[in-house]
Write a protein that holds these residues in place. Structure first.
Motif, PDB file in Angstrom:
ATOM      1  N   VAL A   1       0.833  -1.193   0.000  1.00 15.38           N
ATOM      2  CA  VAL A   1       0.000   0.000   0.000  1.00 15.38           C
ATOM      3  C   VAL A   1       0.870   1.246   0.000  1.00 15.38           C
ATOM      4  CG1 VAL A   1      -1.718   1.281   1.301  1.00 15.38           C
ATOM      5  CG2 VAL A   1      -1.894  -1.189   1.132  1.00 15.38           C
ATOM      6  N   ALA A   2       1.928   1.246   0.779  1.00 15.50           N
ATOM      7  CA  ALA A   2       2.781   2.419   0.888  1.00 15.50           C
ATOM      8  C   ALA A   2       3.441   2.776  -0.422  1.00 15.50           C
ATOM      9  CB  ALA A   2       3.845   2.182   1.955  1.00 15.50           C
ATOM     10  N   LEU A   3       3.636   1.812  -1.248  1.00 18.50           N
ATOM     11  CA  LEU A   3       4.330   2.063  -2.500  1.00 18.50           C
ATOM     12  C   LEU A   3       3.387   2.294  -3.662  1.00 18.50           C
ATOM     13  CD1 LEU A   3       7.156  -0.476  -2.047  1.00 18.50           C
ATOM     14  CD2 LEU A   3       7.263   1.999  -1.960  1.00 18.50           C
ATOM     15  N   GLN A   4       2.132   2.610  -3.355  1.00 15.20           N
ATOM     16  CA  GLN A   4       1.184   2.775  -4.437  1.00 15.20           C
ATOM     17  C   GLN A   4       1.608   3.826  -5.420  1.00 15.20           C
ATOM     18  OE1 GLN A   4      -2.673   4.143  -2.837  1.00 15.20           O
ATOM     19  NE2 GLN A   4      -1.654   3.918  -0.912  1.00 15.20           N
ATOM     20  N   THR A   5       2.363   4.772  -5.017  1.00 14.52           N
ATOM     21  CA  THR A   5       2.876   5.692  -6.010  1.00 14.52           C
ATOM     22  C   THR A   5       4.351   5.500  -6.119  1.00 14.52           C
ATOM     23  OG1 THR A   5       3.163   7.426  -4.434  1.00 14.52           O
ATOM     24  CG2 THR A   5       1.093   7.374  -5.623  1.00 14.52           C
ATOM     25  N   GLY A   6       4.739   4.394  -5.591  1.00 10.20           N
ATOM     26  CA  GLY A   6       6.092   4.182  -5.360  1.00 10.20           C
ATOM     27  C   GLY A   6       7.101   3.806  -6.279  1.00 10.20           C
ATOM     28  N   LEU A   7       7.758   3.745  -7.008  1.00  6.69           N
ATOM     29  CA  LEU A   7       9.038   3.760  -7.490  1.00  6.69           C
ATOM     30  C   LEU A   7       9.407   4.760  -8.387  1.00  6.69           C
ATOM     31  CD1 LEU A   7      10.434   3.155 -10.354  1.00  6.69           C
ATOM     32  CD2 LEU A   7      11.061   1.660  -8.735  1.00  6.69           C
ATOM     33  N   MET A   8       9.346   4.136  -9.295  1.00  5.54           N
ATOM     34  CA  MET A   8       9.964   3.576 -10.398  1.00  5.54           C
ATOM     35  C   MET A   8      11.062   4.195 -10.969  1.00  5.54           C
ATOM     36  SD  MET A   8      10.315   3.931 -13.705  1.00  5.54           S
ATOM     37  CE  MET A   8      10.601   3.182 -14.796  1.00  5.54           C
ATOM     38  N   LEU A   9      10.426   3.629 -12.172  1.00  5.85           N
ATOM     39  CA  LEU A   9      11.446   3.695 -13.157  1.00  5.85           C
ATOM     40  C   LEU A   9      11.827   5.093 -13.217  1.00  5.85           C
ATOM     41  CD1 LEU A   9      10.759   1.749 -16.242  1.00  5.85           C
ATOM     42  CD2 LEU A   9      11.023   0.825 -14.024  1.00  5.85           C
TER      43      LEU A   9
ATOM     44  N   ALA B   1       8.055  -3.079  -7.531  1.00  6.74           N
ATOM     45  CA  ALA B   1       7.569  -3.512  -8.848  1.00  6.74           C
ATOM     46  C   ALA B   1       6.110  -3.961  -8.767  1.00  6.74           C
ATOM     47  CB  ALA B   1       8.455  -4.638  -9.389  1.00  6.74           C
ATOM     48  N   GLN B   2       5.769  -4.735  -7.742  1.00  8.70           N
ATOM     49  CA  GLN B   2       4.397  -5.215  -7.616  1.00  8.70           C
ATOM     50  C   GLN B   2       3.426  -4.076  -7.378  1.00  8.70           C
ATOM     51  OE1 GLN B   2       3.091  -8.330  -8.256  1.00  8.70           O
ATOM     52  NE2 GLN B   2       1.253  -7.047  -8.201  1.00  8.70           N
ATOM     53  N   ARG B   3       3.815  -3.121  -6.527  1.00 10.41           N
ATOM     54  CA  ARG B   3       2.926  -1.983  -6.267  1.00 10.41           C
ATOM     55  C   ARG B   3       2.749  -1.157  -7.535  1.00 10.41           C
ATOM     56  NH1 ARG B   3      -1.354  -1.659  -3.842  1.00 10.41           N
ATOM     57  NH2 ARG B   3      -2.138   0.296  -4.611  1.00 10.41           N
ATOM     58  N   SER B   4       3.816  -1.031  -8.314  1.00 10.94           N
ATOM     59  CA  SER B   4       3.732  -0.304  -9.584  1.00 10.94           C
ATOM     60  C   SER B   4       2.738  -0.971 -10.520  1.00 10.94           C
ATOM     61  CB  SER B   4       5.109  -0.232 -10.247  1.00 10.94           C
ATOM     62  OG  SER B   4       6.025   0.483  -9.436  1.00 10.94           O
ATOM     63  N   MET B   5       2.767  -2.290 -10.577  1.00  6.57           N
ATOM     64  CA  MET B   5       1.809  -3.027 -11.411  1.00  6.57           C
ATOM     65  C   MET B   5       0.382  -2.791 -10.930  1.00  6.57           C
ATOM     66  SD  MET B   5       3.313  -4.473 -13.930  1.00  6.57           S
ATOM     67  CE  MET B   5       1.887  -5.426 -14.457  1.00  6.57           C
ATOM     68  N   ASP B   6       0.177  -2.841  -9.618  1.00  8.01           N
ATOM     69  CA  ASP B   6      -1.161  -2.612  -9.065  1.00  8.01           C
ATOM     70  C   ASP B   6      -1.672  -1.219  -9.426  1.00  8.01           C
ATOM     71  OD1 ASP B   6      -0.954  -5.124  -7.922  1.00  8.01           O
ATOM     72  OD2 ASP B   6      -0.507  -4.372  -5.908  1.00  8.01           O
ATOM     73  N   GLU B   7      -0.789  -0.234  -9.340  1.00 10.40           N
ATOM     74  CA  GLU B   7      -1.179   1.143  -9.658  1.00 10.40           C
ATOM     75  C   GLU B   7      -1.511   1.302 -11.142  1.00 10.40           C
ATOM     76  OE1 GLU B   7      -1.718   3.990  -7.797  1.00 10.40           O
ATOM     77  OE2 GLU B   7      -1.701   2.544  -6.157  1.00 10.40           O
ATOM     78  N   MET B   8      -0.722   0.683 -12.007  1.00 15.15           N
ATOM     79  CA  MET B   8      -0.999   0.785 -13.446  1.00 15.15           C
ATOM     80  C   MET B   8      -2.307   0.079 -13.789  1.00 15.15           C
ATOM     81  SD  MET B   8       2.726   0.614 -15.314  1.00 15.15           S
ATOM     82  CE  MET B   8       3.209  -0.955 -14.635  1.00 15.15           C
ATOM     83  N   GLN B   9      -2.571  -1.034 -13.145  1.00 20.66           N
ATOM     84  CA  GLN B   9      -3.833  -1.749 -13.348  1.00 20.66           C
ATOM     85  C   GLN B   9      -5.004  -0.877 -12.900  1.00 20.66           C
ATOM     86  OE1 GLN B   9      -4.120  -5.015 -14.577  1.00 20.66           O
ATOM     87  NE2 GLN B   9      -6.328  -4.886 -14.490  1.00 20.66           N
ATOM     88  N   GLY B  10      -4.787  -0.077 -11.865  1.00 16.84           N
ATOM     89  CA  GLY B  10      -5.835   0.810 -11.362  1.00 16.84           C
ATOM     90  C   GLY B  10      -6.175   1.948 -12.313  1.00 16.84           C
ATOM     91  N   GLN B  11      -5.238   2.342 -13.157  1.00 18.45           N
ATOM     92  CA  GLN B  11      -5.503   3.402 -14.137  1.00 18.45           C
ATOM     93  C   GLN B  11      -6.470   2.915 -15.207  1.00 18.45           C
ATOM     94  OE1 GLN B  11      -1.860   5.010 -15.861  1.00 18.45           O
ATOM     95  NE2 GLN B  11      -0.781   4.623 -13.946  1.00 18.45           N
ATOM     96  N   ARG B  12      -6.236   1.693 -15.669  1.00 17.69           N
ATOM     97  CA  ARG B  12      -7.026   1.092 -16.738  1.00 17.69           C
ATOM     98  C   ARG B  12      -6.601  -0.372 -16.792  1.00 17.69           C
ATOM     99  NH1 ARG B  12      -5.414   4.549 -19.982  1.00 17.69           N
ATOM    100  NH2 ARG B  12      -4.010   3.339 -21.265  1.00 17.69           N
TER     101      ARG B  12
ATOM    102  N   GLU C   1      -5.959   9.618 -13.272  1.00 14.31           N
ATOM    103  CA  GLU C   1      -6.523   8.439 -12.607  1.00 14.31           C
ATOM    104  C   GLU C   1      -5.668   7.929 -11.449  1.00 14.31           C
ATOM    105  OE1 GLU C   1      -7.407   8.809 -16.863  1.00 14.31           O
ATOM    106  OE2 GLU C   1      -5.493   8.396 -15.882  1.00 14.31           O
ATOM    107  N   THR C   2      -4.566   8.592 -11.134  1.00 13.91           N
ATOM    108  CA  THR C   2      -3.714   8.122 -10.046  1.00 13.91           C
ATOM    109  C   THR C   2      -4.504   7.985  -8.750  1.00 13.91           C
ATOM    110  OG1 THR C   2      -1.718   8.567  -8.739  1.00 13.91           O
ATOM    111  CG2 THR C   2      -2.978  10.482  -9.460  1.00 13.91           C
ATOM    112  N   SER C   3      -4.080   7.069  -7.909  1.00 10.38           N
ATOM    113  CA  SER C   3      -4.735   6.900  -6.604  1.00 10.38           C
ATOM    114  C   SER C   3      -4.278   7.979  -5.626  1.00 10.38           C
ATOM    115  CB  SER C   3      -4.427   5.515  -6.037  1.00 10.38           C
ATOM    116  OG  SER C   3      -3.051   5.407  -5.722  1.00 10.38           O
TER     117      SER C   3
END
Length: 194
Positions: A10-18, A101-112, A178-180
């Motif tokens: 949850v904490a990394l919902q906007t968390g990394l990246m690239l 990486a997993q939180r990034s995937m969850d966030e991208m899935q949440g956009q669309r 659409e970001t959380s």
């Protein structure tokens, strides 16, 4: 252990990246000032670099990272995906790359919704690219429209993402409408043209 994992996700919902990929004094009085990115570091990507905004991301009172967005002086928030930009996250605690990486995937899935093929391919790529980070380390994302995304860790290139949709969706974790984390987005885009 599962509670800690849940917190990390949850904490990394906007968390990394690239990206994941930038810094100056904060508008928020509760946050500490951070050093500005040297202009010469940015000029290779941005001809007229300017700090658009920055914000400390916290979750349930825990400071996760300081985020800074840099773009050209003419950067327009409504057209963010069509312009080069640099997003830097300076982590305020240790995180495993796999969790980011997993939180990034969850966030991208949440956009669309992602297709099964995108989910598999993108997840594999992000798990390969995103390293573990320690407190004080930086992940920087350099987004170049029509070229993709470069991910750096402590100014060392980790790799490039040439899939334009993945690159845009990844940066959308912080910048898409659409970001959380809409308040974080608002602060990062505070200095941009409408």
């Amino acid at each position: 252990m599962s509670t800690r994992r849940g917190f990390l996700s949850v904490a990394l919902q906007t968390g990394l990246m690239l990206a994941a990929a930038w810094q100056l004094p904060r508008a928020d009085a509760q946050t500490q000032a951070i050093d500005a990115l040297p202009t010469q570091r940015l000029q290779g990507w941005l001809p007229t670099p300017r700090l658009m905004g920055q914000q400390r991301f916290t979750y349930w009172g825990f400071s996760i990272y300081d985020a800074s967005l840099w773009a050209n002086a003419t950067f327009a928030a409504s057209e963010w995906a069509k312009q080069p930009l640099v997003l830097e996250l300076r982590y305020l605690r240790d995180f495993k790359g796999a969790d980011i990486a997993q939180r990034s995937m969850d966030e991208m899935q949440g956009q669309r919704a992602l297709t099964p093929a995108q989910t598999q391919t993108w997840s594999t790529l992000l798990h390969q690219l995103i390293p573990n980070v320690r407190e004080g380390e930086r992940l920087t994302g350099v987004y170049l429209p029509q070229k993709g995304l470069r991910l750096l860790h402590q100014d060392q290139l980790l790799g490039e993402v040439r899939d334009h949709e993945l690159a845009q969706r990844f940066m959308g974790i912080w910048l898409a409408p659409e970001t959380s984390q809409r308040q974080l987005r608002q602060q990062l885009l505070a200095g941009a043209q409408p």
